[in-house]
Write an enzyme that holds these catalytic residues in place. Structure first.
Site, PDB file in Angstrom:
ATOM      1  N   SER A   1       0.845  -1.201   0.000  1.00  0.00           N
ATOM      2  CA  SER A   1       0.000   0.000   0.000  1.00  0.00           C
ATOM      3  C   SER A   1       0.885   1.258   0.000  1.00  0.00           C
ATOM      4  O   SER A   1       1.733   1.405  -0.871  1.00  0.00           O
ATOM      5  CB  SER A   1      -0.956  -0.081   1.181  1.00  0.00           C
ATOM      6  OG  SER A   1      -1.646   1.127   1.393  1.00  0.00           O
TER       7      SER A   1
ATOM      8  N   ASP B   1      -8.814  -4.627  -6.498  1.00  0.00           N
ATOM      9  CA  ASP B   1      -8.386  -3.374  -5.884  1.00  0.00           C
ATOM     10  C   ASP B   1      -8.789  -2.241  -6.822  1.00  0.00           C
ATOM     11  O   ASP B   1      -8.436  -2.266  -8.007  1.00  0.00           O
ATOM     12  CB  ASP B   1      -6.857  -3.402  -5.703  1.00  0.00           C
ATOM     13  CG  ASP B   1      -6.337  -2.225  -4.893  1.00  0.00           C
ATOM     14  OD1 ASP B   1      -7.081  -1.235  -4.705  1.00  0.00           O
ATOM     15  OD2 ASP B   1      -5.185  -2.298  -4.442  1.00  0.00           O
TER      16      ASP B   1
END
Lengths: 348, 344
Positions: free
Chosen positions: B190, B288
């Site tokens: 991330s 995602d």
């Protein structure tokens, strides 16, 4: 934290069909919800989550999931801009702290975060208090200058010492840090700050919940940290519960009594003397002094300091004294009434 | 709005194991509480809620760890994970920094995720992940506790990463026997993945060699709304709204998402053509919503002639690498160990 299985199954009943969502989610669960046998430990806890600090029984997983969904629904109906404000109104409970009664579980509070599983600040309280001390014996930590380390709590399932104090634990945590990260101390500070903020915003429910944690956290500290934290915690409690000291005696009366006491007993004088010495040494090169006195009362420490300063080799420095005293009844300003003998001698 | 939320919740539950769903949903809801609309962050509550674990100098499953203060000025801490040797466990501090003995020991500098605002090096999820990496790659892992947004905006996180890199590079006890150099890899998930890219750039420009970059679901973005963002918004734990919030919290005030920190190959980015840059392993989760940006990143590297391997995990959501209960996890871990090759 261990959830009482009986409580949960009593209130979330799939088969009742009272909520149509329950049906579809249970179908979803049956597809993906199977927990593999090997993912559970001996207590039926989900091992994978346990390692990450969340103790949930595999058999409770679906119920917990449903609670989370319900929680999200509630949060979702809150205002568009996000639900941050719920953190102000939210009360965080540790279920093991709650009294064992069904009525508690039926609480209709919208902001019920008990659904979120996991070990909260601490591992569950041990049944044997002696095991605490034997663990502390095993733990060693290095400290050099303490820096602002990780804010933290230990959520690893703690090693269970057997009941004999001093017994060697099988799995001991040798927490060696090259710098004392003061983890629990920092966590304590964070909790104190959060509680103070909550109290300031008049969010007494949250402040109350947090102050209970402070008690626990303080117990893990030693020395000056413990003392300071205890005083702060006490002050916070007084603020939250609105316990204000009631002066039974007329303040001017107590002041006079105190003065007489100090004249007859040397203890306070001695403390003043050594403190003034320390101040003089520390401020040897200073040419401006500003003393801020809390609970100034009769300000008995300062004339001696002022005298010493007046006699210092380079001449007296600039000196300013600010007194902060408690609010007086009848609006008289007791501080103004404080006069020092020989005040005129020290023109600053 | 409520109806589509129901659909989202059910879809979500279909593609991940239930305990993963519980874990990530828990994070999602807690995080929702912490972000304030005015851009501030409830840090005290965040620290209170985060599950953290202490370092442990006793080996657990063959790995021991200890914390080090790398920079006093910024209070930069890092947690070091090392494989336990067959010898006696460390009983004194000197033993912690014993020189590595193998011919080649990879040192992985790890940057945890949390969208620049959440988590720490001692968060339980990241402590666990780093421990895994030690065994997987026979490596020493250095997890950097970088400063977080919104209290510390760009470029603090990158500065901290660079400080840590310099520190690692200058430790004699981390040098591989073969060439008395530290074999450095950068890894992160991330926001950590984003940090990996930018720190690698600084490193290469400053003459410190990084042998490889590992980016797990790296956090990139841009002003434009891409197809994947619109299609997947709110469906698998993540919303565009929260992504926007985190960028607003990290980027300098007044900057938009085409800032080069967010969009390294965008209008304000720079070409990496002709520049020496480490080989990259980029893992993209098919569910995602920011995948279009991650794929654009991979493309940017390719166009600049840089070596990059893309692992596109179709049915994976964010956070799949946190629990070893799915195939994506095992595939990715396998690839990582191959990427960090000992004879590099």
């Amino acid at each position: 934290m261990k959830r009482d299985h009986r409580e949960i199954s009593g209130t979330t009943d799939y088969s009742s069909g009272s909520c149509s969502r329950a049906d579809s989610s249970s179908i979803g669960n049956s597809i993906k919800g199977k927990v593999r046998e090997e993912d559970q430990d001996a207590d039926g806890m989900d091992e994978l989550l346990a390692v990450l600090g969340y103790k949930v029984r595999s058999s409770d997983m679906a119920d917990v999931a449903q609670k989370l969904e319900m929680l999200e629904m509630v949060m979702g109906t809150a205002q568009e801009d996000g639900i941050y404000h719920l953190s102000s109104d939210t009360v965080h409970y540790i279920p093991s702290d709650l009294p064992e009664s069904n009525s508690v579980f039926n609480d209709d509070s919208e902001y019920d975060l008990r659904a979120i599983p996991g070990v909260a600040a601490y591992p569950p309280p041990k049944s044997d208090p002696d095991s605490e001390s034997s663990q502390k014996l095993v733990k060693t930590s290095m400290s050099s200058s303490g820096s602002d380390g990780y804010g933290s709590s230990s959520s690893f399932p703690s090693p269970q010492a057997n009941g004999i104090p001093g017994a060697v634990t099988e799995f001991s945590t040798l927490s060696v840090v090259l710098v004392d990260s003061q983890e629990s101390g920092v966590r304590l500070v964070h909790t104190l700050m959060a509680c103070a903020e909550a109290a300031q915003q008049d969010n007494l429910k949250l402040a109350d919940a947090l102050v209970k944690h402070i008690g626990l956290l303080t117990a893990s500290q030693t020395g000056s940290m413990r003392k300071v934290a205890t005083y702060f915690a006490e002050a916070l409690v007084r603020r939250i519960y609105r316990i204000f000291p009631q002066d039974s005696l007329d303040p001017s009366c107590t002041d006079i009594l105190q003065m007489h006491f100090n004249e007859t007993c040397p203890y306070l004088k001695f403390a003043h003397f050594t403190t003034n010495q320390a101040i003089l040494e520390a401020f040897a090169t200073a040419n401006r002094f500003h003393v801020i006195g809390f609970r100034l009362k009769q300000g008995m420490q300062w004339p001696a300091l002022m005298q010493a300063l007046a006699l210092s080799p380079g001449g007296p420095p600039a000196f300013r004294l600010t007194g902060i005293g408690p609010p007086q009844p009848g609006n008289t300003d007791a501080l103004h009434q404080v006069r020092w003998n020989g005040n005129n001698r020290h023109r600053v | 709005m409520a109806r589509s939320n129901e659909v989202n919740l059910n879809e979500c539950k279909m593609v991940v194991p239930l305990n993963t769903w519980v874990l990530i949903s828990n994070f999602k809801l807690a995080y929702n509480l912490l972000r304030r609309p005015d851009g501030t962050f409830n840090r005290h509550l965040a620290e209170f809620l985060d599950r953290k674990v202490p370092a442990n100098a006793n080996p657990v499953d063959g790995v021991f760890s200890f914390d080090v203060l790398i920079d006093r000025g910024t209070s930069l801490l890092s947690r070091i994970y090392r494989p336990a040797t067959a010898e006696e466990p460390q009983l004194n501090v000197a033993g912690l920094e014993k020189p590595v003995t193998a011919e080649v020991v990879p040192v992985i500098i790890f940057f945890h995720g949390g969208s620049f605002a959440h988590s720490s090096a001692n968060s339980a999820i990241y402590d666990t992940l780093c421990r895994r990496l030690v065994g997987l790659c026979k490596a020493v892992v250095v997890s950097v506790n970088y400063r977080r947004a919104p209290e510390n905006r760009y470029p603090c996180a990158y500065d901290d990463g660079w400080t840590a890199l310099k520190w690692v590079n200058s430790r004699p006890w981390l040098q591989s026997q073969k060439d008395s150099k530290v074999h450095i890899y950068l890894a992160g998930d991330s926001s950590g993945g984003n940090i990996v890219h930018h720190v690698a750039l600084i490193a290469m420009e400053s003459g410190i060699d990084v042998l490889g970059n590992i980016l797990l679901n790296p956090m990139f973005g841009g002003q434009e709304r891409t197809e994947s963002e619109q299609r997947l918004d709110g469906k698998y734990f993540v919303t565009l709204r929260d992504r926007d919030w985190y960028w607003r919290a990290y980027l300098p005030e007044g900057e938009d998402r085409d800032h080069h920190a967010c969009n390294p190959f965008g209008p304000n980015g720079r070409s990496l053509e002709g520049i020496k840059f480490p080989k990259s392993l980029v893992v993209v989760a098919g569910l995602d919503l920011i995948q279009d940006w991650q794929l654009a990143y991979v493309d940017g590297l390719k166009k600049a002639g840089q070596e990059v391997k893309l692992l596109y995990m179709e049915q994976a959501t964010i956070g799949f690498y946190l629990l070893p209960n799915n195939n994506h996890f095992h595939t990715v871990m396998d690839e990582i160990s191959k990427f960090v090759v000992s004879d590099c």
